[in-house]
Design a protein around this motif. Structure first.
Motif, mmCIF file in Angstrom:
data_model
loop_
_atom_site.group_PDB
_atom_site.id
_atom_site.type_symbol
_atom_site.label_atom_id
_atom_site.label_comp_id
_atom_site.label_asym_id
_atom_site.label_seq_id
_atom_site.Cartn_x
_atom_site.Cartn_y
_atom_site.Cartn_z
ATOM 1 N N GLY A 1 0.797 -1.326 0.076
ATOM 2 C CA GLY A 1 -0.095 0.211 0.200
ATOM 3 C C GLY A 1 0.439 1.800 0.197
ATOM 4 N N ARG A 2 0.828 2.936 0.061
ATOM 5 C CA ARG A 2 0.553 3.722 -0.567
ATOM 6 C C ARG A 2 0.829 4.296 1.273
ATOM 7 N N LEU A 3 2.017 4.424 1.730
ATOM 8 C CA LEU A 3 2.441 5.250 2.515
ATOM 9 C C LEU A 3 1.847 6.828 2.777
ATOM 10 N N LEU A 4 0.547 6.899 3.501
ATOM 11 C CA LEU A 4 -0.024 8.046 3.878
ATOM 12 C C LEU A 4 0.421 9.071 4.430
ATOM 13 N N ASP A 5 1.096 8.660 5.830
ATOM 14 C CA ASP A 5 1.379 9.680 6.778
ATOM 15 C C ASP A 5 2.494 8.935 7.954
ATOM 16 N N ILE A 6 4.186 9.359 8.396
ATOM 17 C CA ILE A 6 4.797 9.053 9.041
ATOM 18 C C ILE A 6 4.701 9.894 10.709
ATOM 19 N N ASP A 7 4.363 9.354 11.046
ATOM 20 C CA ASP A 7 4.442 9.681 12.742
ATOM 21 C C ASP A 7 6.160 9.932 12.830
ATOM 22 N N LYS A 8 7.023 10.341 13.382
ATOM 23 C CA LYS A 8 8.721 9.932 13.191
ATOM 24 C C LYS A 8 8.996 10.271 15.287
ATOM 25 N N LYS A 9 7.699 10.588 15.782
ATOM 26 C CA LYS A 9 7.826 10.321 17.293
ATOM 27 C C LYS A 9 7.484 9.495 17.677
ATOM 28 N N HIS A 10 6.353 8.535 17.587
ATOM 29 C CA HIS A 10 5.600 7.546 17.836
ATOM 30 C C HIS A 10 6.245 6.145 17.036
ATOM 31 N N GLY A 11 7.246 6.340 15.424
ATOM 32 C CA GLY A 11 7.812 5.625 14.455
ATOM 33 C C GLY A 11 6.445 4.566 14.348
ATOM 34 N N THR A 12 5.779 5.407 13.830
ATOM 35 C CA THR A 12 4.903 4.470 12.714
ATOM 36 C C THR A 12 4.170 4.904 12.009
ATOM 37 N N LEU B 1 1.130 5.213 8.565
ATOM 38 C CA LEU B 1 -0.451 4.825 8.559
ATOM 39 C C LEU B 1 -0.400 4.343 6.543
ATOM 40 N N VAL B 2 -0.854 3.365 6.502
ATOM 41 C CA VAL B 2 -0.414 2.373 5.154
ATOM 42 C C VAL B 2 -1.515 2.498 4.422
ATOM 43 N N ASN C 1 -3.746 -2.472 8.539
ATOM 44 C CA ASN C 1 -4.523 -2.248 9.666
ATOM 45 C C ASN C 1 -5.929 -1.539 9.938
ATOM 46 N N MET C 2 -6.712 -2.035 9.026
ATOM 47 C CA MET C 2 -8.374 -1.769 9.002
ATOM 48 C C MET C 2 -9.075 -2.066 10.025
ATOM 49 N N LYS C 3 -9.148 -1.226 10.896
ATOM 50 C CA LYS C 3 -10.634 -1.339 12.398
ATOM 51 C C LYS C 3 -11.342 -0.442 12.109
ATOM 52 N N PHE C 4 -12.480 -0.444 12.617
ATOM 53 C CA PHE C 4 -13.697 -0.625 12.749
ATOM 54 C C PHE C 4 -13.983 0.802 13.684
ATOM 55 N N LYS C 5 -14.374 2.050 13.446
ATOM 56 C CA LYS C 5 -13.470 3.966 14.957
ATOM 57 C C LYS C 5 -15.777 3.616 14.763
ATOM 58 N N HIS C 6 -16.007 3.455 16.371
ATOM 59 C CA HIS C 6 -17.453 3.458 16.458
ATOM 60 C C HIS C 6 -17.725 5.254 16.775
ATOM 61 N N THR D 1 -17.333 3.474 11.273
ATOM 62 C CA THR D 1 -16.835 3.531 10.072
ATOM 63 C C THR D 1 -15.313 2.932 9.923
ATOM 64 N N GLN D 2 -14.787 2.465 8.713
ATOM 65 C CA GLN D 2 -13.753 1.599 8.942
ATOM 66 C C GLN D 2 -12.285 2.256 8.756
ATOM 67 N N ARG D 3 -11.324 2.497 9.165
ATOM 68 C CA ARG D 3 -10.799 3.301 9.342
ATOM 69 C C ARG D 3 -9.227 2.759 9.155
ATOM 70 N N GLU D 4 -7.741 3.766 8.459
ATOM 71 C CA GLU D 4 -6.581 2.694 8.995
ATOM 72 C C GLU D 4 -5.927 3.104 10.343
ATOM 73 N N TYR D 5 -5.101 2.401 10.640
ATOM 74 C CA TYR D 5 -4.894 2.781 12.361
ATOM 75 C C TYR D 5 -3.049 1.994 11.919
ATOM 76 N N PRO D 6 -1.355 2.944 12.369
ATOM 77 C CA PRO D 6 -0.824 3.051 12.396
ATOM 78 C C PRO D 6 -0.307 1.531 12.151
ATOM 79 N N VAL D 7 1.226 1.551 11.460
ATOM 80 C CA VAL D 7 1.681 0.612 11.756
ATOM 81 C C VAL D 7 2.904 0.903 12.398
ATOM 82 N N ASN D 8 3.349 0.026 12.696
ATOM 83 C CA ASN D 8 5.035 -0.023 13.654
ATOM 84 C C ASN D 8 6.262 0.115 12.245
#
Length: 115
Positions: free
Chosen positions: A33-44, A46-47, A51-56, A69-76
């Motif tokens: 997948g395409r890398l959508l965002d990088i969080d260098k502080k947490h080392g994660t 978003l692809v 790592n799709m999960k449901f958000k209520h 709603t289904q959305r991506e969650y961060p991956v290390n």
């Protein structure tokens, strides 16, 4: 001995936003997948589609009925590798000097990465 400075715990990576990456371990292993965002502080990172999960969601003006709603969650970042389309697998990324500029290269082949 004092506490570790939180500013020193910023992860370094040679991956960039927009790179095509492959998940090398975990439940989504082998998924690209395409890398959508990088969080260098947490080392994660978003692809896209990984790592799709449901958000209520509670009812609100934007979402009058609420729901799930289904959305991506961060991956290390340690679980991601740059995807080389030529070889069809995840590869390591290096940095070389070319004409006084730093460019990223694919490690086994030495091919330059655009972007």
């Amino acid at each position: 001995m004092g506490r570790a400075n939180p500013d020193h715990s910023i992860a370094s990576t040679r991956l960039k936003k927009g790179d095509q990456v492959v998940v090398i371990t975990g439940a989504d292993r082998g998924t690209t997948g395409r890398l959508l965002d990088i969080d260098k502080k947490h080392g994660t990172g978003l692809v896209e589609g990984v790592n799709m999960k449901f958000k209520h969601m509670r009812r609100s003006q934007e979402m009058p009925q609420g729901g799930r709603t289904q959305r991506e969650y961060p991956v290390n970042l340690s679980n991601l590798a740059f995807y080389d389309a030529e070889s069809g697998k995840g590869v390591r990324v290096g940095v070389e000097q070319v004409d006084g500029k730093r460019v990223r290269v694919v490690r086994p082949s030495g091919k330059q990465i655009e972007g």
